[in-house]
Design a protein around this motif. Structure first.
Motif, mmCIF file in Angstrom:
data_model
loop_
_atom_site.group_PDB
_atom_site.id
_atom_site.type_symbol
_atom_site.label_atom_id
_atom_site.label_comp_id
_atom_site.label_asym_id
_atom_site.label_seq_id
_atom_site.Cartn_x
_atom_site.Cartn_y
_atom_site.Cartn_z
ATOM 1 N N LYS A 76 1.404 -2.845 1.568
ATOM 2 C CA LYS A 76 0.365 -2.330 0.676
ATOM 3 C C LYS A 76 0.968 -1.677 -0.559
ATOM 4 O O LYS A 76 0.350 -1.665 -1.628
ATOM 5 C CB LYS A 76 -0.515 -1.323 1.436
ATOM 6 C CG LYS A 76 -1.201 -1.892 2.672
ATOM 7 C CD LYS A 76 -1.998 -3.141 2.353
ATOM 8 C CE LYS A 76 -2.685 -3.704 3.591
ATOM 9 N NZ LYS A 76 -1.746 -4.378 4.506
ATOM 10 N N ALA A 77 2.168 -1.122 -0.426
ATOM 11 C CA ALA A 77 2.805 -0.464 -1.569
ATOM 12 C C ALA A 77 3.186 -1.481 -2.649
ATOM 13 O O ALA A 77 2.927 -1.268 -3.840
ATOM 14 C CB ALA A 77 4.044 0.305 -1.118
ATOM 15 N N ILE A 78 3.788 -2.597 -2.245
ATOM 16 C CA ILE A 78 4.236 -3.587 -3.237
ATOM 17 C C ILE A 78 3.053 -4.313 -3.860
ATOM 18 O O ILE A 78 3.010 -4.537 -5.072
ATOM 19 C CB ILE A 78 5.244 -4.586 -2.604
ATOM 20 C CG1 ILE A 78 5.882 -5.450 -3.696
ATOM 21 C CG2 ILE A 78 4.585 -5.448 -1.554
ATOM 22 C CD1 ILE A 78 6.870 -4.728 -4.565
ATOM 23 N N THR A 79 2.046 -4.683 -3.042
ATOM 24 C CA THR A 79 0.876 -5.356 -3.603
ATOM 25 C C THR A 79 0.032 -4.375 -4.423
ATOM 26 O O THR A 79 -0.530 -4.757 -5.460
ATOM 27 C CB THR A 79 0.016 -5.988 -2.495
ATOM 28 O OG1 THR A 79 -0.348 -4.995 -1.541
ATOM 29 C CG2 THR A 79 0.760 -7.104 -1.798
ATOM 30 N N GLY A 80 -0.029 -3.117 -3.973
ATOM 31 C CA GLY A 80 -0.765 -2.116 -4.733
ATOM 32 C C GLY A 80 -0.142 -1.880 -6.095
ATOM 33 O O GLY A 80 -0.846 -1.770 -7.107
ATOM 34 N N MET A 81 1.194 -1.818 -6.147
ATOM 35 C CA MET A 81 1.895 -1.660 -7.419
ATOM 36 C C MET A 81 1.634 -2.857 -8.321
ATOM 37 O O MET A 81 1.469 -2.711 -9.534
ATOM 38 C CB MET A 81 3.395 -1.517 -7.158
ATOM 39 C CG MET A 81 4.237 -1.251 -8.407
ATOM 40 S SD MET A 81 3.953 0.383 -9.149
ATOM 41 C CE MET A 81 2.989 -0.043 -10.598
ATOM 42 N N ALA A 82 1.561 -4.044 -7.721
ATOM 43 C CA ALA A 82 1.291 -5.251 -8.502
ATOM 44 C C ALA A 82 -0.110 -5.207 -9.102
ATOM 45 O O ALA A 82 -0.294 -5.499 -10.296
ATOM 46 C CB ALA A 82 1.454 -6.492 -7.616
ATOM 47 N N ALA B 294 10.449 -9.374 -1.719
ATOM 48 C CA ALA B 294 9.673 -8.510 -0.825
ATOM 49 C C ALA B 294 8.782 -9.340 0.092
ATOM 50 O O ALA B 294 8.666 -9.054 1.293
ATOM 51 C CB ALA B 294 8.829 -7.533 -1.640
ATOM 52 N N MET B 295 8.149 -10.370 -0.442
ATOM 53 C CA MET B 295 7.281 -11.220 0.369
ATOM 54 C C MET B 295 8.083 -11.991 1.424
ATOM 55 O O MET B 295 7.642 -12.159 2.569
ATOM 56 C CB MET B 295 6.527 -12.202 -0.528
ATOM 57 C CG MET B 295 5.525 -11.561 -1.482
ATOM 58 S SD MET B 295 4.201 -10.609 -0.662
ATOM 59 C CE MET B 295 4.807 -8.933 -0.863
ATOM 60 N N VAL B 296 9.264 -12.457 1.033
ATOM 61 C CA VAL B 296 10.107 -13.214 1.971
ATOM 62 C C VAL B 296 10.606 -12.322 3.091
ATOM 63 O O VAL B 296 10.561 -12.684 4.273
ATOM 64 C CB VAL B 296 11.290 -13.864 1.222
ATOM 65 C CG1 VAL B 296 12.280 -14.468 2.220
ATOM 66 C CG2 VAL B 296 10.784 -14.949 0.275
ATOM 67 N N LEU C 267 -0.625 -12.730 -7.223
ATOM 68 C CA LEU C 267 0.168 -11.644 -7.808
ATOM 69 C C LEU C 267 1.547 -12.114 -8.234
ATOM 70 O O LEU C 267 2.084 -11.666 -9.254
ATOM 71 C CB LEU C 267 0.289 -10.491 -6.813
ATOM 72 C CG LEU C 267 -1.017 -9.793 -6.432
ATOM 73 C CD1 LEU C 267 -0.776 -8.759 -5.339
ATOM 74 C CD2 LEU C 267 -1.656 -9.143 -7.653
ATOM 75 N N GLY C 268 2.120 -13.035 -7.462
ATOM 76 C CA GLY C 268 3.435 -13.565 -7.817
ATOM 77 C C GLY C 268 3.411 -14.307 -9.141
ATOM 78 O O GLY C 268 4.242 -14.067 -10.023
ATOM 79 N N GLU D 298 -7.739 -2.195 1.292
ATOM 80 C CA GLU D 298 -6.464 -2.344 1.984
ATOM 81 C C GLU D 298 -6.023 -1.048 2.652
ATOM 82 O O GLU D 298 -5.623 -1.044 3.820
ATOM 83 C CB GLU D 298 -5.386 -2.814 1.000
ATOM 84 C CG GLU D 298 -5.634 -4.186 0.391
ATOM 85 C CD GLU D 298 -5.377 -5.310 1.369
ATOM 86 O OE1 GLU D 298 -4.458 -6.094 1.149
ATOM 87 O OE2 GLU D 298 -6.136 -5.415 2.364
ATOM 88 N N TRP D 299 -6.100 0.054 1.916
ATOM 89 C CA TRP D 299 -5.636 1.315 2.485
ATOM 90 C C TRP D 299 -6.599 1.857 3.529
ATOM 91 O O TRP D 299 -6.177 2.528 4.484
ATOM 92 C CB TRP D 299 -5.389 2.339 1.376
ATOM 93 C CG TRP D 299 -4.113 2.072 0.654
ATOM 94 C CD1 TRP D 299 -3.951 1.506 -0.583
ATOM 95 C CD2 TRP D 299 -2.791 2.314 1.145
ATOM 96 N NE1 TRP D 299 -2.620 1.387 -0.891
ATOM 97 C CE2 TRP D 299 -1.880 1.870 0.147
ATOM 98 C CE3 TRP D 299 -2.287 2.846 2.318
ATOM 99 C CZ2 TRP D 299 -0.501 1.960 0.300
ATOM 100 C CZ3 TRP D 299 -0.909 2.943 2.480
ATOM 101 C CH2 TRP D 299 -0.038 2.511 1.479
#
Length: 220
Positions: free
Chosen positions: A93-99, A63-65, A156-157, A123-124
């Motif tokens: 924001k969805a992927i980092t928020g889920m993390a 996702a980051m790439v 987060l990674g 963020e939001w």
């Protein structure tokens, strides 16, 4: 050059709007669709599964790439669309928020929940403000925001990886990497707060300038 590539029409010479059906938007949509799979893999077996935590890490890295790739492609090929402007920050924001939420559930500590909630609110709030009331106000991306994004991705990674779940010779390296990831998380948290302050400060200045110019324009 076709219209999808932002070319000009042969008869009028006007710049054609790129179609929403393009590669950058497809990658953005794929990132959004990957969020529930990432969350499921991260929380499988209560977050104790080495296999599924590794799968979650692979999804997060992908996702980051693709976030970097789709932005580069859109700018290079003039494929920037209104859909992309809205969906791209939502995907990020969805992927980092889920993390943040998933890791807070796994760690189950007050400080991780505090970080997650504060970061998500910041963020939001910034994202919704950019997409709504700031249509007439242009706020350039600050360097601190770019550092924040990088620090969040790294922290987060690494925290997504099963660093404390491995045994044997990986036990000590995992503990050291985990400590480093927590330190990076603190850095990311600080940068999140600072970049948020800079953003709202710049918004206030811009809106103040616009309001100051409005009476002068009306008096002409």
């Amino acid at each position: 050059m076709s219209g999808a590539e932002g070319g000009t029409t042969p008869t009028t010479g006007a710049v054609a709007k790129p179609s929403n059906w393009n590669l950058p938007n497809a990658l953005t949509t794929l990132r959004i669709a990957s969020v529930p799979f990432y969350g499921w893999a991260l929380l499988a077996d209560g977050g104790d599964s080495v296999l599924w935590r590794t799968v979650a890490w692979a999804i997060f890295v992908a996702a980051m790439v693709t976030d970097k790739v789709d932005g580069d492609i859109a700018r290079k090929r003039n494929l920037i669309t209104n859909f992309g402007k809205i969906a791209d920050p939502i995907a990020d924001k969805a992927i980092t928020g889920m993390a943040f939420i998933g890791l807070a559930i796994i760690m189950d500590t007050w400080w991780m929940w505090t970080i997650a909630i504060v970061v998500l609110v910041r963020e939001w709030a910034v994202t919704l403000l950019r997409l709504s009331v700031l249509k007439s106000v242009v706020i350039a991306a600050a360097q601190s925001g770019k550092w924040k994004t990088m620090a969040q991705a790294l922290a987060l990674g690494f925290l997504t990886l099963p660093l404390l779940e491995v045994d044997g010779w990986l036990d000590r390296p995992g503990e050291v990497t985990y400590a480093g990831a927590l330190a990076m998380l603190v850095v990311a948290f600080a940068l999140t707060l600072w970049s948020g302050y800079e953003f709202f400060r710049d918004v206030w200045k811009q809106r103040h300038v616009i309001r100051a110019k409005a009476p002068a324009a009306g008096a002409r």
